[in-house]
Design a protein around this motif. Structure first.
Motif, PDB file in Angstrom:
ATOM      1  N   MET A   1     -18.311 -16.325 -17.756  1.00 53.86           N
ATOM      2  CA  MET A   1     -18.024 -16.351 -16.336  1.00 53.86           C
ATOM      3  C   MET A   1     -16.915 -17.368 -16.078  1.00 53.86           C
ATOM      4  SD  MET A   1     -20.229 -17.719 -13.118  1.00 53.86           S
ATOM      5  CE  MET A   1     -21.452 -16.451 -13.016  1.00 53.86           C
ATOM      6  N   SER A   2     -15.927 -16.992 -15.320  1.00 55.05           N
ATOM      7  CA  SER A   2     -14.816 -17.861 -14.979  1.00 55.05           C
ATOM      8  C   SER A   2     -15.167 -18.695 -13.755  1.00 55.05           C
ATOM      9  CB  SER A   2     -13.571 -17.017 -14.687  1.00 55.05           C
ATOM     10  OG  SER A   2     -12.534 -17.843 -14.246  1.00 55.05           O
ATOM     11  N   THR A   3     -14.841 -19.978 -13.796  1.00 58.90           N
ATOM     12  CA  THR A   3     -15.070 -20.844 -12.644  1.00 58.90           C
ATOM     13  C   THR A   3     -13.764 -21.462 -12.152  1.00 58.90           C
ATOM     14  OG1 THR A   3     -15.559 -22.717 -14.087  1.00 58.90           O
ATOM     15  CG2 THR A   3     -17.432 -21.395 -13.325  1.00 58.90           C
ATOM     16  N   LEU A   4     -12.655 -20.856 -12.479  1.00 64.52           N
ATOM     17  CA  LEU A   4     -11.369 -21.363 -12.031  1.00 64.52           C
ATOM     18  C   LEU A   4     -11.201 -21.146 -10.540  1.00 64.52           C
ATOM     19  CD1 LEU A   4      -9.059 -20.022 -14.879  1.00 64.52           C
ATOM     20  CD2 LEU A   4      -9.951 -22.335 -14.599  1.00 64.52           C
ATOM     21  N   SER A  24      -8.272 -10.893 -12.160  1.00 66.95           N
ATOM     22  CA  SER A  24      -8.875  -9.940 -13.094  1.00 66.95           C
ATOM     23  C   SER A  24      -8.784 -10.374 -14.557  1.00 66.95           C
ATOM     24  CB  SER A  24      -8.235  -8.562 -12.915  1.00 66.95           C
ATOM     25  OG  SER A  24      -6.861  -8.608 -13.235  1.00 66.95           O
ATOM     26  N   GLU A  25      -8.359 -11.594 -14.818  1.00 68.55           N
ATOM     27  CA  GLU A  25      -8.210 -12.049 -16.201  1.00 68.55           C
ATOM     28  C   GLU A  25      -9.524 -12.212 -16.949  1.00 68.55           C
ATOM     29  OE1 GLU A  25      -5.799 -15.557 -16.179  1.00 68.55           O
ATOM     30  OE2 GLU A  25      -3.967 -14.423 -15.775  1.00 68.55           O
ATOM     31  N   CYS A  26     -10.611 -12.519 -16.247  1.00 66.13           N
ATOM     32  CA  CYS A  26     -11.891 -12.736 -16.917  1.00 66.13           C
ATOM     33  C   CYS A  26     -12.474 -11.390 -17.345  1.00 66.13           C
ATOM     34  CB  CYS A  26     -12.859 -13.464 -16.001  1.00 66.13           C
ATOM     35  SG  CYS A  26     -14.432 -13.831 -16.805  1.00 66.13           S
ATOM     36  N   GLU A  27     -12.572 -11.163 -18.641  1.00 66.92           N
ATOM     37  CA  GLU A  27     -13.017  -9.862 -19.151  1.00 66.92           C
ATOM     38  C   GLU A  27     -14.504  -9.596 -18.958  1.00 66.92           C
ATOM     39  OE1 GLU A  27     -11.569  -9.298 -23.117  1.00 66.92           O
ATOM     40  OE2 GLU A  27      -9.480  -9.500 -22.483  1.00 66.92           O
ATOM     41  N   ALA A  31     -15.772  -6.557 -11.541  1.00 67.21           N
ATOM     42  CA  ALA A  31     -15.309  -6.212 -10.194  1.00 67.21           C
ATOM     43  C   ALA A  31     -14.391  -7.300  -9.656  1.00 67.21           C
ATOM     44  CB  ALA A  31     -16.499  -6.040  -9.258  1.00 67.21           C
ATOM     45  N   VAL A  32     -13.358  -6.866  -8.970  1.00 61.20           N
ATOM     46  CA  VAL A  32     -12.470  -7.747  -8.227  1.00 61.20           C
ATOM     47  C   VAL A  32     -12.320  -7.133  -6.838  1.00 61.20           C
ATOM     48  CG1 VAL A  32     -10.133  -8.694  -8.011  1.00 61.20           C
ATOM     49  CG2 VAL A  32     -11.154  -8.426 -10.280  1.00 61.20           C
ATOM     50  N   VAL A  33     -12.565  -7.942  -5.822  1.00 61.81           N
ATOM     51  CA  VAL A  33     -12.407  -7.477  -4.453  1.00 61.81           C
ATOM     52  C   VAL A  33     -11.387  -8.376  -3.772  1.00 61.81           C
ATOM     53  CG1 VAL A  33     -13.532  -7.184  -2.210  1.00 61.81           C
ATOM     54  CG2 VAL A  33     -14.737  -6.560  -4.292  1.00 61.81           C
TER      55      VAL A  33
END
Length: 123
Positions: A1-4, A24-27, A31-33
């Motif tokens: 999980m990305s926390t950037l 959308s970089e985190c594989e 979902a990206v909204v």
């Protein structure tokens, strides 16, 4: 999980495609909204020609840092996060909106009661 986290309040234009690419970089996220608002040409029965946002640098970025991002492993959480962000921005973020109307008149715009009603669900 990305926390950037990346927060930018700026006058310069930005590229929505570049922002989507970064989100959308985190594989592991599925979902990206994103939400892109636009200025309507009318409000409260008046023609709106311009919209100006005012803010206090530093204070605004600090408040925005308190909200979540909008990527998630699943779409439901991503959409819910986007709704939370919009409710937060409409009612609690230190932005002030000024509409430019016809005949060189300006009007400051407050959050509507419906915005506050929507934001209550996150309490």
């Amino acid at each position: 999980m990305s926390t950037l986290t990346r927060i930018s309040v700026q006058n310069e234009h930005f590229n929505v495609g570049d922002e989507y690419q970064w989100l959308s970089e985190c594989e592991s996220d599925g979902a990206v909204v994103t939400f892109t608002g636009k200025v309507r040409n009318h409000n409260l029965g008046d023609e709106v020609n311009t919209l100006t946002l005012e803010h206090y640098p530093g204070m605004t970025e600090k408040a925005l840092n308190d909200i979540v991002g909008v990527t998630s492993a699943h779409r439901h959480s991503a959409f819910e996060s986007a709704e939370f962000i919009m409710d937060f921005l409409k009612t609690r973020a230190p932005f002030w909106k000024k509409e430019g109307l016809s005949a060189n008149q300006d009007r400051w715009v407050d959050a509507r009661q419906s915005d506050y009603d929507s934001a209550k669900r996150w309490e």
